[in-house]
Design an enzyme around this catalytic site. Sequence first.
Site, PDB file in Angstrom:
ATOM      1  N   GLU A  42       0.832  -1.198   0.000  1.00  0.00           N
ATOM      2  CA  GLU A  42       0.000   0.000   0.000  1.00  0.00           C
ATOM      3  C   GLU A  42       0.873   1.255   0.000  1.00  0.00           C
ATOM      4  O   GLU A  42       1.834   1.377   0.775  1.00  0.00           O
ATOM      5  CB  GLU A  42      -0.886  -0.017   1.257  1.00  0.00           C
ATOM      6  N   LYS A 117      -9.198   2.383  -2.456  1.00  0.00           N
ATOM      7  CA  LYS A 117      -9.516   1.804  -1.153  1.00  0.00           C
ATOM      8  C   LYS A 117     -10.937   2.180  -0.737  1.00  0.00           C
ATOM      9  O   LYS A 117     -11.361   3.337  -0.868  1.00  0.00           O
ATOM     10  CB  LYS A 117      -8.507   2.301  -0.118  1.00  0.00           C
ATOM     11  N   CYS A 153      -5.412  -3.012   2.176  1.00  0.00           N
ATOM     12  CA  CYS A 153      -5.294  -3.079   3.634  1.00  0.00           C
ATOM     13  C   CYS A 153      -6.638  -3.261   4.348  1.00  0.00           C
ATOM     14  O   CYS A 153      -7.189  -4.350   4.385  1.00  0.00           O
ATOM     15  CB  CYS A 153      -4.543  -1.865   4.162  1.00  0.00           C
TER      16      CYS A 153
END
EC number: 6.3.5.1
Length: 558
Positions: A42, A117, A153
């Site tokens: 990330e 994300k 994540c």
Amino acid sequence: MFTIALAQLNPTIGAIAENAEKIVTAARQAQARGADLLLTPELALCGYPPKDLLLNPSFIQQLEEELQRLTKKIPPSLAVLVGTVTPHHEAERQGQKKLWNSAVLVEERQVKQRFHKCLLPTYDVFDEDRYFASAPKSKYFIYKNVKIGVTICEDLWNDEAFWGQKFYQVNPLMDLIDQGVNLVVNLSASPYSCSKHRLRESLISHSAKKFNVPLIYVNQVGGNDDLIFDGGSFAVNNQGKIIGRSPLFQKDLALLNYDFNKGELIGQKLASLPMAGTEELWQALVLGVGDYLHKCGFSKAILGLSGGIDSSLVAAIAVEALGKENVLGILMPSPYSSDHSVQDALALAENLGIATQTIAIGPIMATYDQALEPLFQSTPFGIAEENLQSRIRGNLLMAIANKFGHLLLSTGNKSELAVGYCTLYGDMNGGLAAIGDVPKTQVFELCRWLNREQTIIPPSVLTKPPSAELKPGQVDADCLPPYDILDGILGRLLEKHQSPQEIINAGFERETVLKICQLVQRSEFKRRQAAPGLKVTDRAFGSGWRMPIAQAFHPQKC
């Protein structure tokens, strides 16, 4: 089959060109080893967490420009998922944040697709909602006729069945399953805390088995400010079995195969995990100290050696992280310093092979006493006079660090910092609190572990009562309960968020619990001025600790 490479990288925040070169190097190595697809962590291009650098338009512009240059350097036969920040061009119209936390697919030396994300954490050390917009849905790309879902994540951390509760309204993994993906990858920068890698593996294994889909998790490694990233990238098959793992606390390039016919991942490497607890904590601290020093531009470190257990441990960590030739110990005995403390400090330095200098502070103390005598006359000797010794030492250490361009390591532990058993502008001075998140009882455990094969920490350091030695016969137990009791209370109070009554109900003495709660509250102003400390527990006095200084909440009323 096609081969997937996991690049466990150690980026430096803001070193955009340098980080890009690390990605290019990993890409070339992956291609040479037969990989078809490369995964990076990330925000690998800018480093995680970039914090308020994201508010600088030129920072975002440089990231975009470097991404374009990066695409031209990647081998054309290799596809790469690059973690980076991308502009949200519809932000103003949609009333959202102007940036995405993204994964960019580079294929045939072109940006082919961007993924954003969905779940933005705002707890503990995370503050992503401050900067990023939340994507409404996770997406996939098709590579060699395989649907590969992309998550970043936190997107995998909302499994209600695993946690027993729901943290977000949406579940990006479930969205991908509904879209019929064959494989899910996760680009991550997950900060370390003790045994967290085992929690990650349990969560991802649970999800893979639950949804009958293989999962790949690639994590950042290295230290950035107070955060340590432990790596430990891994992959699980659709039965939840771990079939590949990168080592903890080091850079790595691991390879996996995806079998078209069976729809399964096949591992090529399964690194072993270190012993849980002490060995793992040691490796984390060594990595954190080394990266903090080098990424801040230092080459050498200094610290005060008192002959106590805390400074002994910090010196040992510094030597392991930096090399003995790059560590300088300063002894500053006062008239109250015992002979054995000086001898222990010198014995430790000899065991570690580090250079030392001794500066006796008795004459300096006399000068301070003389200067303050008109104000302090007719008052009893007390904490102010005791603290002068610590502040003299702190000034001397800062002067030496300033003169030679060294990083000063402060040596206070979490137990002391919690209750304010430390001196502002004295022993709290420094550029990094190496063990500021390590409770005193764990300091002892680490030192005993270090001595398991050879004597590094002098035995008397482990057996003598801890003492600041600021007045004759002083020991920590004069002011504090035994450290096993203190740390037991602090662990429940700080990490488990238990009320004083809950702690008392667990068997701790009421008066002691209330005293410790008050000390923790009253010491906030000190902690706000402390050096950054490496986070190794679930609840550290760092970027994730946001308590007010001026407040009127009294824990004894709970």
